[in-house]
Scaffold this motif. Structure first.
Motif, PDB file in Angstrom:
ATOM      1  N   MET A 124       8.275   6.676  34.256  1.00 29.32           N
ATOM      2  CA  MET A 124       8.880   5.570  33.843  1.00 29.32           C
ATOM      3  C   MET A 124       8.419   4.310  33.898  1.00 29.32           C
ATOM      4  O   MET A 124       8.148   3.423  32.951  1.00 29.32           O
ATOM      5  CB  MET A 124      10.438   5.531  34.598  1.00 29.32           C
ATOM      6  CG  MET A 124      11.277   4.685  33.825  1.00 29.32           C
ATOM      7  SD  MET A 124      11.833   4.831  32.172  1.00 29.32           S
ATOM      8  CE  MET A 124      12.884   3.428  31.690  1.00 29.32           C
ATOM      9  N   LYS A 125       8.145   3.980  35.189  1.00 27.89           N
ATOM     10  CA  LYS A 125       7.354   2.600  35.184  1.00 27.89           C
ATOM     11  C   LYS A 125       5.829   2.640  34.601  1.00 27.89           C
ATOM     12  O   LYS A 125       5.464   1.550  34.234  1.00 27.89           O
ATOM     13  CB  LYS A 125       7.264   2.335  36.748  1.00 27.89           C
ATOM     14  CG  LYS A 125       8.289   1.752  37.583  1.00 27.89           C
ATOM     15  CD  LYS A 125       8.116   1.400  38.881  1.00 27.89           C
ATOM     16  CE  LYS A 125       9.457   1.212  39.471  1.00 27.89           C
ATOM     17  NZ  LYS A 125       9.357   1.297  40.943  1.00 27.89           N
ATOM     18  N   ARG A 126       5.307   3.654  34.686  1.00 29.04           N
ATOM     19  CA  ARG A 126       3.833   3.969  34.222  1.00 29.04           C
ATOM     20  C   ARG A 126       3.988   3.613  32.632  1.00 29.04           C
ATOM     21  O   ARG A 126       3.067   3.096  32.349  1.00 29.04           O
ATOM     22  CB  ARG A 126       3.539   5.440  34.482  1.00 29.04           C
ATOM     23  CG  ARG A 126       2.118   5.666  34.883  1.00 29.04           C
ATOM     24  CD  ARG A 126       1.933   6.888  35.795  1.00 29.04           C
ATOM     25  NE  ARG A 126       1.085   6.641  36.853  1.00 29.04           N
ATOM     26  CZ  ARG A 126      -0.183   6.861  37.045  1.00 29.04           C
ATOM     27  NH1 ARG A 126      -0.611   7.143  36.089  1.00 29.04           N
ATOM     28  NH2 ARG A 126      -0.718   6.381  38.142  1.00 29.04           N
ATOM     29  N   SER A 127       5.035   4.144  32.030  1.00 26.46           N
ATOM     30  CA  SER A 127       4.967   4.062  30.623  1.00 26.46           C
ATOM     31  C   SER A 127       5.136   2.684  30.219  1.00 26.46           C
ATOM     32  O   SER A 127       4.485   1.951  29.214  1.00 26.46           O
ATOM     33  CB  SER A 127       6.053   4.850  29.893  1.00 26.46           C
ATOM     34  OG  SER A 127       7.156   4.546  30.326  1.00 26.46           O
ATOM     35  N   TYR A 128       5.767   1.844  31.024  1.00 20.36           N
ATOM     36  CA  TYR A 128       5.881   0.506  30.815  1.00 20.36           C
ATOM     37  C   TYR A 128       4.612  -0.318  30.853  1.00 20.36           C
ATOM     38  O   TYR A 128       4.227  -1.012  29.869  1.00 20.36           O
ATOM     39  CB  TYR A 128       6.688  -0.035  32.078  1.00 20.36           C
ATOM     40  CG  TYR A 128       8.087  -0.694  31.764  1.00 20.36           C
ATOM     41  CD1 TYR A 128       8.320  -1.471  30.563  1.00 20.36           C
ATOM     42  CD2 TYR A 128       9.052  -0.388  32.640  1.00 20.36           C
ATOM     43  CE1 TYR A 128       9.760  -2.213  30.308  1.00 20.36           C
ATOM     44  CE2 TYR A 128      10.329  -0.907  32.138  1.00 20.36           C
ATOM     45  CZ  TYR A 128      10.579  -1.773  31.143  1.00 20.36           C
ATOM     46  OH  TYR A 128      11.777  -2.217  30.835  1.00 20.36           O
ATOM     47  N   ILE A 129       3.751   0.119  32.062  1.00 20.22           N
ATOM     48  CA  ILE A 129       2.579  -0.589  32.116  1.00 20.22           C
ATOM     49  C   ILE A 129       1.743  -0.192  30.829  1.00 20.22           C
ATOM     50  O   ILE A 129       1.031  -1.288  30.281  1.00 20.22           O
ATOM     51  CB  ILE A 129       1.678  -0.152  33.272  1.00 20.22           C
ATOM     52  CG1 ILE A 129       2.532  -0.725  34.505  1.00 20.22           C
ATOM     53  CG2 ILE A 129       0.267  -0.456  33.469  1.00 20.22           C
ATOM     54  CD1 ILE A 129       2.022   0.022  35.866  1.00 20.22           C
TER      55      ILE A 129
END
Lengths: 157, 448
Positions: B1-6
């Motif tokens: 989830m966080k990764r895709s944000y970045i």
């Protein structure tokens, strides 16, 4: 936590870039608007602008000299025949190339110097070139016969 | 989830960067193309003009009708002016392109003068035609060289802006400026130096100095002369020093006067090395609000002029600007005003002091002249004016033409309705030499 910091950082960079692009765009547009020159006594205005761009910080006589060179060029077969053609001849004056001629508004002294040259005052005795001897210039220019030096400019025929 | 944000944000960032780069690049390249187009237009126009001139000169040699020849010659003048304009529009201002400019200026001017002679039924000498043929030879070779240059331009070997071909190309493209500069230098060797009756003739640029007489003076004598003059125009205690030498038409000492501990000189003056004539001076002080009446100022100027030993001068005009007035004086030879020998005196209107003086024209042109006797009488001149014109006054004057030839004329002050003109009629042959329009402005009377 860490990713939030990264996110924040990225957001700041983004905003900076976007505002940067926006501002330069605005400035470019504002710049073009300021280009309008009053046509009232246009020659006087143009001369004063060139004096401001080329001879800021020079002694008064040096400013009259710069204006006189422009006028001498208009009468000389080696140069274009109107003040506008001489001033805007591509590559002829540094301050036209780098825009100083537009960004600096001429002072009262600059107008006065331009006026006196238009009235026929020529402390350079008919010179058609001037340059700063302490700055690099094309070598051919040094082959012109130098008449006088006023402040930081030498004047030549 | 966080990764895709970045990932998403980085992608956006990259997108913005690319967009930013692209928009700047696009703007720069469209500006560059617009410039290149303007320069190319100049070049192709130059080609056209030179080609036309070449053709016109050859036709003017063939024709046996003077009317036709006049048309051809004035067209050459027009085309030459076009060539000058094209040259001035190209980015050559930082190079020595003065010879090619001068070539077209003189060619046009010279053709115009010949046409003028034909119109006035004056003799065109063999020498004139010989010069014209010399011009033609140069135009022909110029035409060929420009054609060669044009081939290179069409082949893409030459362009105006010296920049690499593409982003990663190392192929340098030869600049047009270099090629034209070569042509200019060639012309410098080949083009004729010519003296004729026109404003662009070689003799006009540096006229022979006639009014400087006397013996050579040294620095001390120059300082003494300068000091004496400065004492007449200011009560301030100023220190004089030689600031340098000026190597103009009239070699001179430049002298600066300054108050104590002042960086900027108050008064600057040029005194000629020969004869110690004051060529000009200028008081650069701030000038306060006007208090002195114009008439008083003009009187002051006249008194000062006489104190400099310039007697028998007449004030012919004045120009009021800010808080000074500049008065033009002209000497007289008998009844004749000698316009070429004018002297200007500038008076500050706050105190009535003299703040400027310029005798360069006087020192350049004044000499003992043997003025011709007028062949026309004043009455004959009066009869020359058409009906509807009111002649207010007629007097005699010597005027210079564009080629610095001096002509003895009747100066007629003429009104047409409410407009005022000065008309100059040649006193020897009755030709109308010049018309000046007199305009009253709040600054004073101006002629244009």
């Amino acid at each position: 936590m860490k990713s939030k910091k990264v996110l924040f950082f990225i957001a700041v960079v983004l905003i900076t870039i976007v505002t940067g692009v926006f501002i330069t765009h605005q400035q470019l547009q504002a710049g073009t608007e300021r280009y309008a020159v009053s046509s009232w006594e246009g020659d006087h205005m143009l001369l004063a602008r060139l004096v401001a761009g080329e001879a800021e910080g020079e002694p008064y006589l040096g400013q009259v000299g710069v204006a006189a060179v422009i006028i001498n060029r208009t009468k000389n077969p080696k140069f274009p025949s109107t003040i506008a053609d001489v001033v805007f001849q591509p590559g002829a004056f540094e301050s036209v190339g780098n825009g100083l001629v537009w960004s600096r508004y001429p002072s009262r002294t600059h107008f006065e110097a331009a006026r006196q040259a238009l009235d026929g005052w020529d402390p350079t005795y008919g010179c058609t070139f001037f340059w700063n001897p302490y700055k690099p210039v094309s070598s051919w220019i040094w082959s012109r016969p130098i008449v006088t030096q006023i402040g930081n400019h030498v004047f030549a025929k | 989830m966080k990764r895709s944000y970045i990932w998403l944000v980085s992608l956006m960032l990259l997108g913005v960067l690319v967009f930013g780069f692209w928009s700047v690049y696009a703007r720069a390249s469209s500006a560059e193309n617009a410039l290149e187009a303007a320069y190319q237009r100049g070049f192709y126009n130059l080609l056209e003009h030179v080609n036309n001139i070449n053709l016109l000169i050859s036709k003017s040699e063939v024709t046996s009708s003077d009317e036709q020849r006049i048309m051809l010659l004035t067209t050459i003048w027009h085309q030459s002016e076009g060539a000058r304009n094209s040259l001035a529009s190209m980015p050559l201002g930082n190079r020595d392109m003065t010879n090619i400019q001068k070539f077209f200026a003189q060619l046009g001017d010279f053709s115009y003068r010949i046409a003028e002679k034909l119109v006035k039924k004056q003799d065109v000498t063999d020498d004139d035609w010989a010069k014209m043929r010399e011009f033609r030879k140069n135009v022909q070779s110029l035409n060929q060289e420009l054609r060669r240059l044009q081939d290179d331009v069409s082949a893409g070997k030459i362009r105006w802006q010296d920049r690499p071909d593409g982003l990663f190309s190392t192929r340098t493209v030869k600049g047009m400026g270099d090629s034209l500069e070569t042509l200019d230098q060639k012309l410098k060797k080949q083009a004729p130096t010519i003296t004729y009756d026109g404003p662009f003739s070689d003799h006009v640029e540096s006229p022979t100095v006639k009014g400087v007489t006397g013996k050579r003076i040294n620095e001390r004598e120059a300082l003494e002369i300068a000091d004496r003059v400065v004492n007449k125009i200011t009560k301030k205690n100023l220190k004089a020093e030689i600031a340098g030498r000026t190597k103009g038409n009239i070699p001179a000492y430049t002298i600066e006067f300054r108050g104590e501990e002042k960086q900027v000189p108050d008064i600057i003056m040029d005194v000629s090395e020969i004869g110690g004539h004051v060529i000009w001076f200028l008081n650069t002080r701030e000038i306060e609000r006007s208090k002195v009446a114009i008439k008083q100022a003009v009187d002051n100027a006249k008194v000062f002029l006489e104190s400099m030993n310039y007697k028998d001068f007449e004030a012919t005009g004045s120009l009021r600007e800010n808080n000074t007035i500049t008065v033009s004086f002209v000497p007289k030879d008998g009844d004749v005003l000698l316009y070429p020998d004018f002297i200007k005196v500038e008076v500050a209107l706050d105190t009535g002091e003299i703040v400027g003086f310029n005798a360069l024209a006087y020192l350049t042109f004044h000499t003992e002249r043997n003025l011709p006797k007028p062949r026309l009488t004043e009455e004959e001149v009066r009869e020359k004016f058409r009906e509807g014109l009111r002649v207010e006054r007629i007097r005699m004057a010597l005027i210079p033409d564009e080629a610095l030839n001096e002509k003895l004329c009747y100066e007629a002050d003429v009104r047409l309705n409410s407009d005022r003109f000065l008309v100059y009629i040649n006193a020897e042959n009755g030709n109308e030499e010049q018309i000046l329009k007199v305009v009253e402005t709040d600054k004073g009377t101006m002629t244009m």
